[in-house]
Design a protein around this motif. Structure first.
Motif, PDB file in Angstrom:
ATOM      1  N   VAL A   8      -7.447  -3.819   9.330  1.00 17.92           N
ATOM      2  CA  VAL A   8      -6.478  -4.118   8.310  1.00 17.92           C
ATOM      3  C   VAL A   8      -5.555  -3.079   8.061  1.00 17.92           C
ATOM      4  CG1 VAL A   8      -6.198  -4.015   5.497  1.00 17.92           C
ATOM      5  CG2 VAL A   8      -8.438  -5.194   6.632  1.00 17.92           C
ATOM      6  N   ARG A  15       0.584  -3.918  -0.353  1.00 18.45           N
ATOM      7  CA  ARG A  15       0.305  -5.167   0.540  1.00 18.45           C
ATOM      8  C   ARG A  15      -0.620  -4.764   1.947  1.00 18.45           C
ATOM      9  NH1 ARG A  15       2.379 -10.785   0.462  1.00 18.45           N
ATOM     10  NH2 ARG A  15       1.921 -11.331   2.571  1.00 18.45           N
ATOM     11  N   VAL A  17      -1.874  -6.282   5.225  1.00 17.43           N
ATOM     12  CA  VAL A  17      -1.910  -7.510   6.388  1.00 17.43           C
ATOM     13  C   VAL A  17      -2.927  -7.384   7.315  1.00 17.43           C
ATOM     14  CG1 VAL A  17      -0.213  -8.405   8.095  1.00 17.43           C
ATOM     15  CG2 VAL A  17       0.802  -7.442   6.192  1.00 17.43           C
ATOM     16  N   ASP A  82      -3.656 -10.520  -5.751  1.00 17.74           N
ATOM     17  CA  ASP A  82      -3.807 -10.012  -4.252  1.00 17.74           C
ATOM     18  C   ASP A  82      -4.839 -10.476  -3.736  1.00 17.74           C
ATOM     19  OD1 ASP A  82      -3.575  -8.407  -2.260  1.00 17.74           O
ATOM     20  OD2 ASP A  82      -3.185  -6.526  -3.255  1.00 17.74           O
ATOM     21  N   ARG A  84      -6.371  -9.317  -1.313  1.00 17.16           N
ATOM     22  CA  ARG A  84      -7.230  -8.299  -0.842  1.00 17.16           C
ATOM     23  C   ARG A  84      -8.264  -7.967  -1.690  1.00 17.16           C
ATOM     24  NH1 ARG A  84      -3.526  -3.111  -0.841  1.00 17.16           N
ATOM     25  NH2 ARG A  84      -3.094  -3.851  -2.829  1.00 17.16           N
ATOM     26  N   LEU A 141      -2.462 -13.102   3.584  1.00 18.99           N
ATOM     27  CA  LEU A 141      -2.324 -12.094   4.124  1.00 18.99           C
ATOM     28  C   LEU A 141      -1.643 -11.873   5.436  1.00 18.99           C
ATOM     29  CD1 LEU A 141      -5.581 -10.296   3.022  1.00 18.99           C
ATOM     30  CD2 LEU A 141      -3.597  -9.829   2.062  1.00 18.99           C
ATOM     31  N   THR A 144       3.686 -12.834   7.090  1.00 20.12           N
ATOM     32  CA  THR A 144       4.641 -11.702   7.012  1.00 20.12           C
ATOM     33  C   THR A 144       6.232 -12.070   6.866  1.00 20.12           C
ATOM     34  OG1 THR A 144       4.644 -11.302   9.243  1.00 20.12           O
ATOM     35  CG2 THR A 144       3.132  -9.968   7.978  1.00 20.12           C
ATOM     36  N   THR A 203     -10.861  -2.295   2.657  1.00 14.40           N
ATOM     37  CA  THR A 203      -9.747  -2.493   1.768  1.00 14.40           C
ATOM     38  C   THR A 203      -9.633  -1.618   0.467  1.00 14.40           C
ATOM     39  OG1 THR A 203     -10.729  -4.079   0.626  1.00 14.40           O
ATOM     40  CG2 THR A 203      -9.420  -4.465   2.497  1.00 14.40           C
TER      41      THR A 203
END
Length: 512
Positions: A8, A15, A17, A82, A84, A141, A144, A203
């Motif tokens: 990650v 944010r 990705v 989110d 995550r 995620l 982009t 995360t």
């Protein structure tokens, strides 16, 4: 964005990705897990609902519903929250539910069967939906910029499909043959919780993993005390061997909760189940006393009939096609098969086993193969019976055990099918089930059908039935034609055996 070797990576504040490898692992693993749960759920439910087309259809339908619902809801939530914050909990909660599934389902089946379908549905829907939601979370995620939307979505969709394929193949060909069902689900649950902990640690340092780990441990402990366990979990069955309560040498082979065979290790001529005594009566009356036979048995179970023939007709050679190698192992390890001469067992499908036999090579073919209470459909058709007739010699005899209830639609269809192939067909069973009119009405249960191209001494068979105190009678000729009625002929193209079968009646026998 940093190198893809990092699971990650941060691109902008707030944010996350996922790297391509981490994304692939999450999508692949979650998709594979859904299929593992689906396949194993079928085996968990088989002892209580039967291994029928309806059961398989129900489980597959619930699993597909979970996949559709999870994908839709996961995508919707990923646009609001989110992602995550979602991946770790989805993996962890699904892992906890999966680990608890064996004990919950078995306990429900024993203590609250009325709600079994609801609980079973939830044990598939909840983890299936959560795991299916992982793919849209990960996709969100990984997106982009809009220029690579098609590439990202297509790649992850393909990876998910491959994961589902691997989960299916791994479960069907490897896991089920080597591990108990409860072990598979506990192991999968532990892996999912571990995956959850890994994602959360990478995360946001989430602290929920210990609690979910405790749930997995609780699931493992609950399995040890939950009812409905097996002595052996074979590729196809939850198997138990139950010894006589009076301390005798009799042992009952129970497959998926159904009594399939009774074996007296010291006295193979001791036949307990009525349908076995009926088949023995047919064989004893149709062939000279003590004459050795060349016999083929489609379905083995506890090998009660092969043992009987070996004991009463020395020199008989019985070749058995038994699809479940685990059942063969039980015969050798717990039911004394090694001491029985003249019995050779092949682990193979019954239809394929018939094809391997030479034309006119058998005096007797016995059909006693079951999946739950249903004869596998491909062993009931005109094409299958044509192969049976091919392997029999001119005076050969086919005898088969059937189970049906209610209107006897399947039994009638099978008799009609046999009548298309053989000159002489008769049915043995309780008078109420084969055309009699007792006040109590039909009960349903086991029937025995016999077929041959040569006449069979039905009076001698009836005397043998009476001497064994079966209470069974024989129907043939016009009475059988009337009983069969307009029953459909079963073919490889159309054999709806599961739909023709009726559910258990209140007095039905569950031996098969």
């Amino acid at each position: 964005m940093t190198g893809s070797s990092s699971p990650v990576a941060e691109s902008t504040p707030g944010r996350a990705v996922l790297g391509p490898r981490a994304a692939a692992v999450l999508v692949f693993g979650s998709s594979a897990a859904v299929l593992v749960v689906e396949i194993v759920a079928l085996r968990l439910l088989a002892p209580y609902l039967g291994l029928t087309l309806e059961t398989s259809t129900m489980v597959i339908g619930i699993a597909l519903t979970a996949i559709a619902f999870g994908s839709w809801l996961g995508g919707h939530i990923a646009d609001q929250v989110d992602p995550r914050r979602l991946i770790g909990p989805a993996l962890g909660v699904s892992g906890a539910v999966v680990a608890l599934t064996p004990s919950v389902l078995r306990s429900t089946a024993e203590w609250a069967p009325a709600v079994l379908l609801v609980i079973a549905s939830l044990t598939i829907l909840v983890p299936g939906s959560l795991l299916s939601a992982v793919t849209p979370f990960v996709t969100k995620l990984r997106l982009t910029n809009l220029a690579e939307t098609g590439t990202v979505v297509g790649r992850l969709s393909g990876i998910g499909t491959v994961g589902a394929i691997v989960g299916t193949v791994l479960t069907g060909f490897v896991l089920v043959s080597r591990l108990p069902v409860s072990g598979i689900l506990l192991g999968l649950g532990a892996l999912l919780v571990a995956g959850s902990a890994w994602v959360e640690w990478r995360t946001r340092g989430w602290s929920g993993a210990p609690a979910l780990t405790l749930m997995v441990v609780a699931g493992g402990l609950a399995v040890t005390v939950a009812p409905g366990g097996c002595d052996v979990e074979t590729k196809y069955h939850c198997a138990r061997v139950v010894t006589d309560s009076d301390g005798g040498d009799g042992r009952t082979l129970v497959l998926d909760g159904l009594r399939h065979s009774y074996v007296d290790v010291d006295d193979p001529a001791h036949l307990k189940f009525a349908y076995v005594r009926a088949i023995a009566s047919v064989v004893d009356a149709a062939f000279p006393h003590g004459e050795p036979l060349a016999a083929h048995h489609v379905g083995g179970g506890g090998l009660t009939l092969p043992r009987y023939l070996a004991a009463t007709r020395p020199g008989t050679h019985s070749l058995v096609s038994e699809i479940d190698g685990g059942v063969v192992g039980i015969n050798r390890e717990q039911l004394g098969l090694r001491s029985q001469a003249g019995i050779h067992v092949r682990v193979e499908d019954g239809r394929l086993g018939l094809r391997r036999l030479d034309t006119g090579s058998r005096d007797l073919v016995v059909g006693d193969a079951f999946g739950g209470v249903s004869v596998p459909w491909h062993l009931t058709t005109v094409e299958a019976m044509t192969d049976v007739r091919r392997v029999l010699d001119e005076e050969g005899l086919y005898v088969a055990n059937l189970i049906d209830h209610g209107g006897m639609d399947f039994a009638r269809a099978e008799v009609a099918t046999l009548s298309e192939i053989f000159e002489h067909v008769a049915v043995l069973g309780e008078p109420a089930d084969i055309g009699g009119r007792p006040a109590a009405g039909p009960r349903g249960g086991n029937l025995v059908v016999l077929a041959s191209d040569q006449p069979v001494d039905l009076r001698a068979i009836q005397r043998a039935l009476d001497s064994r105190q079966t209470g069974w009678k024989i129907t043939t000729g016009e009475d059988l034609t009337s009983w069969t009625g307009a029953a459909r002929i079963l073919t490889d193209d159309h054999a709806p055996v599961d739909q023709l079968l009726q559910p258990y009646g209140p007095h039905s026998s569950r031996s098969g």
